[in-house]
Design a protein around this motif. Structure first.
Motif, mmCIF file in Angstrom:
data_model
loop_
_atom_site.group_PDB
_atom_site.id
_atom_site.type_symbol
_atom_site.label_atom_id
_atom_site.label_comp_id
_atom_site.label_asym_id
_atom_site.label_seq_id
_atom_site.Cartn_x
_atom_site.Cartn_y
_atom_site.Cartn_z
ATOM 1 N N ARG A 71 7.752 4.235 42.475
ATOM 2 C CA ARG A 71 6.755 3.361 41.848
ATOM 3 C C ARG A 71 6.425 3.814 40.434
ATOM 4 O O ARG A 71 6.176 2.984 39.556
ATOM 5 N N GLN A 72 6.407 5.130 40.207
ATOM 6 C CA GLN A 72 6.086 5.620 38.869
ATOM 7 C C GLN A 72 7.170 5.292 37.856
ATOM 8 O O GLN A 72 6.869 5.072 36.684
ATOM 9 N N ILE A 73 8.413 5.257 38.284
ATOM 10 C CA ILE A 73 9.486 4.933 37.336
ATOM 11 C C ILE A 73 9.838 3.444 37.377
ATOM 12 O O ILE A 73 10.865 3.025 36.866
ATOM 13 N N ASN A 74 8.978 2.660 38.009
ATOM 14 C CA ASN A 74 9.061 1.203 38.049
ATOM 15 C C ASN A 74 10.329 0.657 38.703
ATOM 16 O O ASN A 74 10.836 -0.389 38.321
ATOM 17 N N LEU A 75 10.832 1.358 39.698
ATOM 18 C CA LEU A 75 11.942 0.818 40.487
ATOM 19 C C LEU A 75 11.439 0.120 41.743
ATOM 20 O O LEU A 75 12.130 -0.712 42.310
ATOM 21 N N ILE A 76 10.249 0.491 42.183
ATOM 22 C CA ILE A 76 9.637 -0.110 43.365
ATOM 23 C C ILE A 76 8.327 -0.750 42.926
ATOM 24 O O ILE A 76 7.528 -0.121 42.231
ATOM 25 N N GLY A 77 8.096 -1.979 43.354
ATOM 26 C CA GLY A 77 6.861 -2.676 43.014
ATOM 27 C C GLY A 77 5.644 -2.045 43.663
ATOM 28 O O GLY A 77 5.759 -1.265 44.617
ATOM 29 N N GLY A 78 4.480 -2.394 43.168
ATOM 30 C CA GLY A 78 3.240 -1.788 43.644
ATOM 31 C C GLY A 78 2.934 -2.015 45.109
ATOM 32 O O GLY A 78 2.363 -1.162 45.766
ATOM 33 N N SER A 79 3.332 -3.149 45.669
ATOM 34 C CA SER A 79 3.033 -3.419 47.077
ATOM 35 C C SER A 79 4.292 -3.411 47.944
ATOM 36 O O SER A 79 4.223 -3.736 49.122
ATOM 37 N N ALA A 80 5.429 -3.023 47.389
ATOM 38 C CA ALA A 80 6.689 -3.042 48.132
ATOM 39 C C ALA A 80 7.074 -1.628 48.577
ATOM 40 O O ALA A 80 6.547 -0.631 48.083
ATOM 41 N N LEU A 96 19.138 2.950 45.597
ATOM 42 C CA LEU A 96 17.820 3.403 46.032
ATOM 43 C C LEU A 96 17.426 2.766 47.364
ATOM 44 O O LEU A 96 16.813 3.421 48.206
ATOM 45 N N GLN A 97 17.777 1.508 47.571
ATOM 46 C CA GLN A 97 17.519 0.875 48.864
ATOM 47 C C GLN A 97 18.229 1.620 49.992
ATOM 48 O O GLN A 97 17.627 1.913 51.029
ATOM 49 N N ILE A 98 19.503 1.939 49.779
ATOM 50 C CA ILE A 98 20.269 2.672 50.796
ATOM 51 C C ILE A 98 19.677 4.062 51.005
ATOM 52 O O ILE A 98 19.557 4.539 52.142
ATOM 53 N N HIS A 99 19.267 4.709 49.927
ATOM 54 C CA HIS A 99 18.656 6.036 49.995
ATOM 55 C C HIS A 99 17.369 5.999 50.833
ATOM 56 O O HIS A 99 17.156 6.858 51.694
ATOM 57 N N ILE A 100 16.540 5.016 50.598
ATOM 58 C CA ILE A 100 15.279 4.899 51.336
ATOM 59 C C ILE A 100 15.538 4.604 52.808
ATOM 60 O O ILE A 100 14.912 5.197 53.696
ATOM 61 N N LEU A 101 16.466 3.706 53.089
ATOM 62 C CA LEU A 101 16.772 3.380 54.490
ATOM 63 C C LEU A 101 17.385 4.562 55.230
ATOM 64 O O LEU A 101 17.088 4.786 56.409
#
Length: 124
Positions: A71-80, A96-101
């Motif tokens: 969120r700080q580097i603006n790759l993920i939205g505030g509520s996502a 990043l999606q694959i990394h998070i999953l």
């Protein structure tokens, strides 16, 4: 977005937080194998449970710090919880999606392992 110094520290240290559960996962099989020893089995099951629980709690911190960092580097939205991939050229967002999953699935499997070790510890 202005964050508190504590939140900035947690986000900045995400790579360090990730290595704690990885190190504990590397040591856990040794403790689990040692639990088969007749005399020290009960103690090593407790040690295995402690290592697994500590690793699972550390992975919780790593998941949280990764979310804050994204969120700080603006790759993920505030509520996502996952970055939005608008087109096929946004490779970083897809990775990043694959990394998070992958991290979330490791967290779930780790929680299941902690539960199984806890059941074994109660049985003995």
């Amino acid at each position: 977005m202005i964050a508190s110094p504590l939140i900035e520290f947690i986000a900045r240290e995400h790579p360090a937080f990730v290595h704690v559960p990885l190190g504990l996962v590397a040591v856990l099989p040794v403790a689990m194998l040692a639990s088969f020893h007749r005399k020290q089995g009960r103690h090593m099951v407790a040690t295995s449970l402690f290592i697994a629980l500590l690793g699972w709690l550390a992975s919780t911190i790593a998941l949280f710090s990764g979310l804050v960092w994204g969120r700080q580097i603006n790759l993920i939205g505030g509520s996502a919880f996952l970055p939005v991939v608008a087109n096929e050229k946004q490779v970083l967002q897809r990775i990043l999606q694959i990394h998070i999953l992958a991290a979330l699935s490791g967290f779930i499997v780790g929680g299941f392992c902690v539960f199984l070790l806890w059941r074994i510890w109660l049985r003995d």
